[in-house]
Design an enzyme around this catalytic site. Structure first.
Site, PDB file in Angstrom:
ATOM      1  N   LEU A  33       0.825  -1.211   0.000  1.00  0.00           N
ATOM      2  CA  LEU A  33       0.000   0.000   0.000  1.00  0.00           C
ATOM      3  C   LEU A  33       0.857   1.259   0.000  1.00  0.00           C
ATOM      4  CD1 LEU A  33      -2.703  -1.101   2.618  1.00  0.00           C
ATOM      5  CD2 LEU A  33      -2.706  -1.422   0.127  1.00  0.00           C
ATOM      6  N   GLU A  35       0.501   5.886  -0.852  1.00  0.00           N
ATOM      7  CA  GLU A  35      -0.372   7.032  -0.634  1.00  0.00           C
ATOM      8  C   GLU A  35      -1.608   7.007  -1.565  1.00  0.00           C
ATOM      9  OE1 GLU A  35      -0.194   8.835   2.022  1.00  0.00           O
ATOM     10  OE2 GLU A  35      -1.860  10.073   1.281  1.00  0.00           O
ATOM     11  N   GLY A  36      -1.477   6.376  -2.735  1.00  0.00           N
ATOM     12  CA  GLY A  36      -2.631   6.248  -3.638  1.00  0.00           C
ATOM     13  C   GLY A  36      -3.721   5.413  -2.976  1.00  0.00           C
ATOM     14  N   HIS A  37      -3.316   4.265  -2.393  1.00  0.00           N
ATOM     15  CA  HIS A  37      -4.296   3.431  -1.681  1.00  0.00           C
ATOM     16  C   HIS A  37      -4.848   4.202  -0.470  1.00  0.00           C
ATOM     17  CE1 HIS A  37      -1.589   0.205  -3.450  1.00  0.00           C
ATOM     18  NE2 HIS A  37      -2.770  -0.148  -3.908  1.00  0.00           N
ATOM     19  N   GLY A 147      -8.784   3.457  -8.100  1.00  0.00           N
ATOM     20  CA  GLY A 147      -8.027   4.620  -8.581  1.00  0.00           C
ATOM     21  C   GLY A 147      -8.170   4.785 -10.093  1.00  0.00           C
ATOM     22  N   ASP A 150      -5.549   3.206 -12.863  1.00  0.00           N
ATOM     23  CA  ASP A 150      -5.872   2.012 -13.657  1.00  0.00           C
ATOM     24  C   ASP A 150      -7.201   2.297 -14.358  1.00  0.00           C
ATOM     25  OD1 ASP A 150      -3.698   0.118 -12.806  1.00  0.00           O
ATOM     26  OD2 ASP A 150      -4.505   0.651 -10.860  1.00  0.00           O
ATOM     27  N   VAL A 176      -3.046   9.622  -7.516  1.00  0.00           N
ATOM     28  CA  VAL A 176      -2.137  10.352  -6.614  1.00  0.00           C
ATOM     29  C   VAL A 176      -0.745  10.276  -7.235  1.00  0.00           C
ATOM     30  CG1 VAL A 176      -1.178  10.474  -4.283  1.00  0.00           C
ATOM     31  CG2 VAL A 176      -3.565   9.808  -4.613  1.00  0.00           C
ATOM     32  N   LEU A 184       1.703   7.266  -8.493  1.00  0.00           N
ATOM     33  CA  LEU A 184       2.158   6.281  -7.510  1.00  0.00           C
ATOM     34  C   LEU A 184       1.686   4.894  -7.928  1.00  0.00           C
ATOM     35  CD1 LEU A 184       1.732   7.993  -4.018  1.00  0.00           C
ATOM     36  CD2 LEU A 184       3.537   8.249  -5.716  1.00  0.00           C
ATOM     37  N   SER A 185       2.568   3.912  -7.737  1.00  0.00           N
ATOM     38  CA  SER A 185       2.254   2.523  -8.078  1.00  0.00           C
ATOM     39  C   SER A 185       3.151   1.626  -7.238  1.00  0.00           C
ATOM     40  CB  SER A 185       2.534   2.286  -9.563  1.00  0.00           C
ATOM     41  OG  SER A 185       2.640   0.903  -9.824  1.00  0.00           O
TER      42      SER A 185
HETATM   43  O1  PAF Z   1      -5.885  -2.615  -8.832  1.00  0.00           O
HETATM   44  C1  PAF Z   1      -5.538  -3.633  -8.192  1.00  0.00           C
HETATM   45  O2  PAF Z   1      -4.750  -3.561  -7.250  1.00  0.00           O
HETATM   46  C2  PAF Z   1      -6.089  -4.982  -8.598  1.00  0.00           C
HETATM   47  O3  PAF Z   1      -6.203  -5.095  -9.963  1.00  0.00           O
HETATM   48  C3  PAF Z   1      -7.411  -5.336  -7.882  1.00  0.00           C
HETATM   49  C4  PAF Z   1      -8.540  -4.392  -8.290  1.00  0.00           C
HETATM   50  C5  PAF Z   1      -7.229  -5.306  -6.386  1.00  0.00           C
HETATM   51  C6  PAF Z   1      -7.845  -6.755  -8.278  1.00  0.00           C
HETATM   52  O4  PAF Z   1      -6.888  -7.703  -7.909  1.00  0.00           O
END
Ligand code: PAF
Length: 280
Positions: A33, A35-37, A147, A150, A176, A184-185
């Site tokens: 995880l 900052e985007g999450h 987000g 994606d 973010v 961010l990724s």
């Molecule tokens: O975006 C992600 O992290 C994944 O594709 C998800 C939506 C959790 C599905 O595994």
């Protein structure tokens, strides 16, 4: 905060909350995880009485040559972040819990899944749609947060939700970015210091494209100009640069209305994706 590994336990807990009149906000993740999450979780926290975050590295969305085994899994740090953000429960199932022996079902959002990233990652979006539907069935949330980074994934999940009449509201949240513009990724940690330094040029090229939209150029010329700009990034290999209709994800015929400019680029061993809105 509870950490739950069994689907039946997760389902019963959200069922109890719902009977108590407490709405459930759900943030599906693959962990690692950042900052985007955190921004998705904060929004879920503001809009719901209960918040569930799933942490599950989904094997079905990785190709045979992709990074499933080396994908980062820093669960202790993820757990600390979720606790700090006042998450009520983490759903952290095993692969066998999600895909028990004999599992055969696949969810495919035809058309939308084969374009853009889908053309370079065959089967990826089937894996995403299948796991997201399964997670929705387990957590039965009122709202689920994804987000815009994606963007194709978000549109596929919106389409699936609408087509199947699922009773969950899909909430798309802004990307973010670092101060230098890099989205961010979890995969950014694969970048070497040199690659990390040049990676923000992807976002800069997309921004240049969005500015170009205000001039009298064609959709094709705009995408070509962005491609040329990205080609100046040392070591960058372009998978695609596309200007599309944000709902159908089909190539824009003309520079008209609200469009989306998306790109996927490989820098060394890392594949970066980014996208921005383009209004004409
Ligand atoms: O975006 C992600 O992290 C994944 O594709 C998800 C939506 C959790 C599905 O595994």
């Amino acid at each position: 905060m509870r950490v739950i590994t069994r689907a039946s336990e997760m389902a019963s807990l959200t069922e109890v909350w719902k009977r108590q009149g407490r709405s459930v906000g759900f943030v599906p993740t693959m962990g690692a995880l950042h900052e985007g999450h955190a921004s998705l979780i904060r929004r879920a926290r503001r809009e719901n009485r209960r918040v569930v975050v799933s942490v599950f590295v989904n094997p079905a969305q990785f190709g045979p040559k992709e990074d499933f085994t080396r994908y980062p899994r820093p669960f202790a740090a993820d757990r600390r972040l979720c606790a700090a953000l006042k998450v009520d429960a983490i759903y952290h199932p095993t692969v066998n819990e999600v895909y028990p022996e004999g599992f055969r079902t696949v969810v495919e959002v035809a058309g939308l899944s084969d374009l853009l990233c889908g053309a370079f990652r065959p089967g990826h979006f089937k894996g995403v749609a299948t796991v997201v539907l399964k997670l929705f069935e387990t957590a039965r949330p009122a709202r689920a947060y994804f987000g815009e980074k994606d963007f194709q994934q978000l549109q596929i999940i919106r389409r699936m939700t609408q087509d199947l009449g699922l009773k969950v509201k899909i909430v798309g949240c802004p990307t973010v970015r670092g101060k230098d513009g890099l989205a961010l990724s979890s995969r950014n940690q694969y970048l070497s210091p040199f690659e990390r330094a040049i990676a923000p040029k992807l976002n800069a090229a997309l921004k240049m494209g969005a500015r170009l939209a205000r001039r009298k150029v064609s959709a094709g010329q705009l995408a070509k100009a962005v491609r040329l700009e990205i080609m100046k990034i040392p070591e960058a290999v372009i998978d695609y640069v596309s200007l599309v209709d944000p709902e159908t994800l089909e190539d824009a015929k003309a520079l008209k209305g609200r469009l989306r400019l998306l790109a996927a680029v490989r820098i060394g061993k890392t594949r970066l994706i980014d996208n921005i809105p383009v209004s004409c």
